[in-house]
Each structure stands twice: as C-alpha cells, then as structure tokens.
Design a protein around this motif. Structure first.
Motif, PDB file in Angstrom:
ATOM      1  N   GLN A   1       0.843  -1.184   0.000  1.00 31.55           N
ATOM      2  CA  GLN A   1       0.000   0.000   0.000  1.00 31.55           C
ATOM      3  C   GLN A   1       0.887   1.247   0.000  1.00 31.55           C
ATOM      4  O   GLN A   1       1.575   1.533   0.987  1.00 31.55           O
ATOM      5  N   GLY A   2       0.890   1.982  -1.096  1.00 27.42           N
ATOM      6  CA  GLY A   2       1.808   3.098  -1.270  1.00 27.42           C
ATOM      7  C   GLY A   2       1.729   4.156  -0.189  1.00 27.42           C
ATOM      8  O   GLY A   2       2.759   4.608   0.332  1.00 27.42           O
ATOM      9  N   VAL A   3       0.515   4.574   0.165  1.00 28.17           N
ATOM     10  CA  VAL A   3       0.348   5.626   1.170  1.00 28.17           C
ATOM     11  C   VAL A   3       0.895   5.169   2.524  1.00 28.17           C
ATOM     12  O   VAL A   3       1.535   5.942   3.245  1.00 28.17           O
ATOM     13  N   SER A   4       0.669   3.910   2.863  1.00 29.50           N
ATOM     14  CA  SER A   4       1.168   3.387   4.130  1.00 29.50           C
ATOM     15  C   SER A   4       2.693   3.349   4.157  1.00 29.50           C
ATOM     16  O   SER A   4       3.315   3.619   5.185  1.00 29.50           O
ATOM     17  N   ILE A   5       3.303   2.995   3.032  1.00 31.02           N
ATOM     18  CA  ILE A   5       4.759   2.945   2.963  1.00 31.02           C
ATOM     19  C   ILE A   5       5.345   4.342   3.135  1.00 31.02           C
ATOM     20  O   ILE A   5       6.355   4.540   3.821  1.00 31.02           O
ATOM     21  N   ILE A   6       4.696   5.343   2.534  1.00 29.52           N
ATOM     22  CA  ILE A   6       5.154   6.724   2.700  1.00 29.52           C
ATOM     23  C   ILE A   6       5.023   7.147   4.161  1.00 29.52           C
ATOM     24  O   ILE A   6       5.925   7.787   4.720  1.00 29.52           O
ATOM     25  N   ALA A   7       3.899   6.787   4.785  1.00 27.65           N
ATOM     26  CA  ALA A   7       3.705   7.122   6.200  1.00 27.65           C
ATOM     27  C   ALA A   7       4.768   6.459   7.069  1.00 27.65           C
ATOM     28  O   ALA A   7       5.320   7.087   7.984  1.00 27.65           O
TER      29      ALA A   7
END
Length: 281
Positions: free
Chosen positions: A198-204
C-alpha cells in the motif's frame, strides 16, 4: 517452507531486510539475535540468511532495552543510522486481529445487517487488538524512548515504535519530555485488490522512521498537553523512577536471571487512540 525455524522469526528477518532496512534513515537494522533459537528443534542449523529466497545475510545483534531491576526485554528489530546508533524499534506479529474482525472486513451489527468498519467501528475490534499487544508495545515504546532520552538529552520529539504483521501495522509514539503517549489508527500494509504494498502506508512508515525531519515534539502544537499525558511518572516509586530516568540501556546482550517486571499494568486506562487534540491557531 521446509524449515524448522519459527515462522515469526522468518517474518522478522524478511521485514527487517526488505522493508525497514530499505526505509530507515541509514538503511540499516539489527535483528534480535535470540530469535535464531526460537522454534528450532535442534535438527537444523539456523543460519543468518533471509528465508524468502534471496539468501541475504541478516544483521543480528543485541536488541535488549531497559534495566535488569525494572522493565527489560528484547525488541524484534532496531533501525539504526549510519553510525549504528538505534533510532527506532519494531515488533513483529504473525497476526494482529486473531480475536476479532479487522478494520477492512465486514462485521455484523445488532439488527443482522452488515456494514463497513469505515462507517461503524465496534468497540470490540479495538479492544481485541489492544488486549493482545498493548502491554508489550507500550512497555517497549516507553522504555526505548526513555533510554534514548538518556543518551540524547537534547531530543524533544516523539520516538516511534512500529507494531507490524503481514497485513497491517500500527505506530506507537512516546515523547518523554512531556510524557505523551500516542497510538495510531491501523495502516494497511498490503492492498487487498492487487496484493501489492500500500503506497500511502509505505510513505507514512518512511516519514515515521525519518521522524527527526518531521517531528519536534508537542510544545509548539498543543494547548493542553496535560490532557493527553500518559502519567507514567506517577505510576512508579521514586527509586524505580530514578532508574527509568538515568540508568536504562539500549543494545543489551543479556539481563541475567532477574525477574521481568511489568511496567504497564497500571497504564491500561490510557487512551491509546489519538485523542481529539486542540491545535494552536
């Protein structure tokens, strides 16, 4: 896998090498050296390689935190900077929602209808998760942050601890100067639609691991810090509090046979979910 090694230890190594090791500031990590001996039936010699198939050599080391006279334990993973200095920690679980539905599943409500967790969140979902991991995660978060404060007295920000499984992760952060403990909502690790990260989670997660770039503490953000304090200091007698403030260590190899002392039995009433905070305008 044709391995006698404990599945959780295999997961620890994979996440350390392929997730935390890639996202941490120094792109370095240390895995708890004691996991090499967990779940082994002595018929297989456990080596230092990742079991995902890449055969990468895993960096093992001493991840003990605390002090033998108070709370102490071994975190699964420590993320380190280029000077090998531990900056954050993580605990790995095979599953975090065994006792109840997860936030991205359907659940039944009293009239028999099904609705998404996004619309209705039953208290049992949160309690199921917290009852399973909150004590250990809270202790690890608070103790590491206090130990970090001892060696970095000028630090004023939140120190993060990640609780992670193959499907999701949570972020717990403690700010020892103002005694503020926060627990995030769930971050999905894998997208159920395409089974990709999950891209957004990885950024977070990247932002949390690089917390020194984004977080300066609470004094500039919140009006009423007293309302969200963990009240940790008041849970201890003076002698033990002095140990927590001055004698905690990071990277301990062994604590001997001293009994493990429960740190957080009296912190069960803490609101681990982000409270409604009043931001300074």
């Amino acid at each position: 896998m044709n391995s006698t090694e404990n599945k959780e230890s295999v997961l620890v190594k994979a996440l350390a090498e392929h997730l935390f090791g890639k996202l941490s500031p120094g792109q370095q990590y240390v895995v708890d050296s004691t996991i090499k001996y967990k779940g082994n039936n002595c018929q297989e010699k456990i080596n230092n390689k990742c079991k995902c198939g890449c055969d990468t050599e895993i960096c093992y080391g001493a991840t003990g935190i605390g002090h033998a006279d108070v709370w102490h334990g071994f975190v699964d993973i420590m993320m380190t900077f280029s000077d090998q200095k531990p900056e954050s920690t993580a605990s790995v679980y095979l599953a975090l929602n065994d006792d109840g539905p997860s936030r991205n599943k359907k659940m039944k409500i009293s009239d028999g209808n099904e609705e998404d967790d996004d619309n209705i969140l039953c208290d049992c979902v949160l309690e199921s998760y917290l009852n399973k991991v909150q004590d250990k995660a809270t202790a690890e978060t608070v103790v590491f942050a206090l130990a970090y404060q001892i060696t970095n007295p000028s630090s004023t920000g939140f120190i993060p601890h990640i609780i992670i499984s193959p499907n999701e992760f949570y972020i717990v952060m403690y700010e020892p100067v103002h005694d503020v403990l926060l627990w995030s909502s769930e971050f999905p690790l894998i997208s159920q639609s395409d089974c990709k990260l999950q891209g957004v989670s990885i950024i977070a997660l990247w932002m949390v691991l690089h917390y020194k770039l984004f977080c300066n503490g609470v004094d500039e953000l919140f009006d009423d810090v007293g309302e969200i304090k963990a009240d940790f200091s008041n849970q201890l007698d003076v002698e033990n509090l002095d140990i927590y403030k001055k004698k905690l260590e990071i990277g301990v190899q062994s604590f001997g046979a001293t009994p493990h002392i429960n740190l957080v039995h009296s912190l069960r009433e803490v609101d681990f979910v982000f409270p409604k905070l009043k931001l300074r305008k």
